[in-house]
Design a protein around this motif. Structure first.
Motif, short mmCIF file in Angstrom:
data_model
loop_
_atom_site.label_atom_id
_atom_site.label_comp_id
_atom_site.label_asym_id
_atom_site.label_seq_id
_atom_site.Cartn_x
_atom_site.Cartn_y
_atom_site.Cartn_z
N GLY A 5 0.79 -1.36 0.03
CA GLY A 5 -0.08 0.09 0.18
C GLY A 5 0.43 1.22 -0.46
N GLY A 6 1.69 1.20 -0.13
CA GLY A 6 3.20 2.29 -0.32
C GLY A 6 3.05 2.53 -1.12
N LYS A 7 3.36 4.23 -0.96
CA LYS A 7 3.60 4.64 -2.67
C LYS A 7 4.75 5.70 -2.61
CE LYS A 7 1.07 9.34 -4.34
NZ LYS A 7 2.36 10.13 -4.89
N VAL A 8 5.45 5.66 -4.18
CA VAL A 8 7.40 6.02 -3.77
C VAL A 8 6.92 7.40 -4.59
CG1 VAL A 8 8.93 5.73 -5.21
CG2 VAL A 8 7.76 3.58 -4.24
N VAL A 9 6.97 8.47 -3.70
CA VAL A 9 6.96 10.08 -4.92
C VAL A 9 8.05 10.10 -5.39
CG1 VAL A 9 7.02 11.92 -3.87
CG2 VAL A 9 5.90 10.49 -2.22
N GLU A 10 9.02 9.73 -5.08
CA GLU A 10 9.98 9.68 -6.10
C GLU A 10 11.17 9.00 -5.51
OE1 GLU A 10 10.63 14.22 -6.63
OE2 GLU A 10 12.26 13.72 -8.82
N GLU A 11 11.70 8.78 -7.36
CA GLU A 11 12.93 8.30 -7.29
C GLU A 11 14.34 8.58 -8.24
OE1 GLU A 11 12.50 3.72 -9.45
OE2 GLU A 11 9.88 4.65 -9.24
N MET A 12 15.58 8.53 -7.14
CA MET A 12 16.51 9.44 -7.71
C MET A 12 17.16 8.34 -7.95
SD MET A 12 16.75 12.91 -5.29
CE MET A 12 15.03 13.22 -4.67
N TYR A 13 18.29 8.73 -8.58
CA TYR A 13 19.40 7.58 -9.45
C TYR A 13 20.99 8.23 -9.46
CZ TYR A 13 15.49 4.01 -9.23
OH TYR A 13 14.80 3.47 -8.91
N PRO A 14 21.23 9.77 -8.86
CA PRO A 14 22.39 10.01 -9.09
C PRO A 14 23.54 8.99 -9.23
CG PRO A 14 22.24 10.37 -6.98
CD PRO A 14 21.06 8.95 -7.01
N PRO A 15 24.59 9.41 -10.37
CA PRO A 15 25.95 8.29 -11.09
C PRO A 15 26.40 7.99 -9.73
CG PRO A 15 26.08 10.91 -11.88
CD PRO A 15 24.55 10.36 -10.49
N LEU A 16 27.38 7.05 -9.39
CA LEU A 16 28.10 6.36 -9.46
C LEU A 16 28.69 6.65 -8.08
CD1 LEU A 16 28.32 3.31 -6.78
CD2 LEU A 16 30.09 2.18 -9.45
N SER A 17 29.39 7.50 -9.31
CA SER A 17 30.64 8.19 -8.29
C SER A 17 30.33 9.33 -7.59
CB SER A 17 31.52 8.63 -10.01
OG SER A 17 31.36 9.63 -11.00
N THR A 18 29.59 10.63 -7.77
CA THR A 18 28.04 11.22 -6.79
C THR A 18 29.33 11.78 -5.87
OG1 THR A 18 26.33 10.36 -7.95
CG2 THR A 18 27.02 12.33 -5.92
#
Ligand code: BEZ
Length: 400
Positions: free
Chosen positions: A195-208
């Motif tokens: 029932g959970g809601k994912v409001v936003e997915e963020m995928y920065p580069p591995l080397s961030t």
């Protein structure tokens, strides 16, 4: 008369027996050669160093011997770069003539040598790299994994976030490569199905190195969410957790992260920023059982630091290999017998009970942990545990 005729026949019979079973004394005297691949530069350096230390600690405990044979380790630095995997693996196979390969942190490196080890019939014992395909769609009789499949612990973690911690709306942040997406997808599966809601997915580069822009976005959503899921590891995790505090988010939105993000080995660098961060993982140095107490004591005595997950994975990898070599009395040249012995390994390791599933991927306990400071030291306090989490775990498995 009878005796003189029987003697040559008997010698021939013994020779044929020795050749057939490869058990001649000369063969038994050859050392078993193990290639060890890990990153010793780049964002995953700490993981490589820890895995290597754990692997060698167990080998030292058995005197670098198993099944009556010496064990020799040949180490290669993968730099965490998938494009270097094949070159390093070929050097180990063709140059050093290793009998098996262990280690590997980065999923891309493991995927890059999948066909090489399979075609050459070389056992590969993964002590971190979690690419799920290697123990599902692209499984191989030669590939074993003692660490986790990416997404495996996360299936249980996402379910726990909604059902036990009461998080209904979350933001997800993970590195933009296969491991980040696989772990995030595993987490979101039962979080959403519950029932959970994912409001936003963020995928920065591995080397961030600067998470500022991502943390600003999270701050903007503070009123809409009640938790943040994160996966980063090594130097990336230190930056993420310390910046999360610097941006004032720690007091506003709780983190619930996979344990790689807050491993024991990086806690001293995170300092107070780590306090109160909750996570889920298969290991913590505070686990109370005789195997772990022995491991932590030996590791601290040798390296003067507390072991983390990656140290334990290296140690477990070495322990599994040694158990299988012992089971075949050192005759690893009988590949089928050695692989069968690997599949059967079942014993206690520092994290708890150890066994493989039918696809040669480990089944794990998943501990819910929170960081506390005691005196000058930071460590995980275990709050809960989900037993027997395999790569296809379902919430209904809790009732079994
Ligand atoms: C991976 O690439 O599979 C991985 C790397 C670091 C931590 C966990 C998984």
């Amino acid at each position: 008369m009878v005796r003189t005729k029987a003697r040559p026949f008997l010698s021939l019979l013994l020779l044929a027996f020795a050749l057939h079973f490869g058990a001649g004394p000369a063969a038994a005297a050859e050392p078993i050669k193990i290639g060890f691949m890990a990153p010793f530069v780049g964002v995953y350096t700490q993981l490589g160093v820890d895995m290597d230390r754990g692997f060698k600690l167990f080998m030292e405990e058995v005197g670098y011997k198993a099944g009556g044979r010496d064990i020799k380790i040949f180490t290669e630095d993968t730099e965490g770069k998938p494009e270097l995997g094949p070159t390093k693996a070929r050097k180990l196979l063709e140059g050093d003539k290793v009998d098996m390969i262990a280690g590997i942190v980065h999923s891309g490196v493991a995927m890059s040598i999948r066909d090489i080890v399979t075609d050459n019939k070389i056992p590969l014992i993964l002590t971190n790299a979690g690419a799920p395909d290697l123990t599902t769609t692209k499984k191989s009789p030669y590939i074993f994994r003692v660490s986790f499949a990416n997404g495996q612990q996360d299936l249980a973690g996402g379910w726990y976030a909604y059902n036990k911690l009461g998080y209904k709306r979350m933001v997800i942040i993970a590195p933009d490569y296969s491991a980040g997406h696989d772990k995030a997808n595993g987490f979101m599966k039962y979080f959403r199905e519950s029932g959970g809601k994912v409001v936003e997915e963020m995928y920065p580069p591995l080397s961030t190195n600067d998470f500022g822009p991502y943390l600003t976005k999270i701050a903007d959503k503070a009123k809409e969410i009640d938790g943040v899921y994160a996966f980063f590891s090594g130097s990336g995790s230190i930056r993420l957790i310390t910046q999360y505090q610097e941006y004032g988010l720690k007091e506003q939105i709780p983190l619930f992260v996979i344990g790689d993000t807050i491993d024991d080995s990086v806690l001293p660098s995170m300092k107070d920023a780590a306090i109160g961060v909750r996570s889920y993982h298969q290991y913590a140095d505070s686990i109370k059982n005789p195997e772990n107490e022995k491991f932590v004591k030996a590791y601290k005595a040798k390296y003067n630091v507390t072991p983390g997950t990656f140290s334990e994975q290296g140690y477990v990898g070495a322990k599994v290999i040694v158990a299988a070599i012992e089971a075949v009395n050192g005759k690893i040249e009988d590949k089928e017998a050695f692989l069968a012995a690997m599949r059967k390994v079942k014993f206690d390791v520092p994290r708890g009970p150890f066994s493989f599933d039918e696809n040669q991927n480990v089944i794990l306990p998943v501990y819910i942990r929170v960081v506390e400071k005691k005196g000058d030291a930071y460590g995980h306090v275990i709050q809960d545990m989900i037993p027997n989490v395999d790569q296809n775990w379902k919430p209904t498995d809790m009732k079994k």
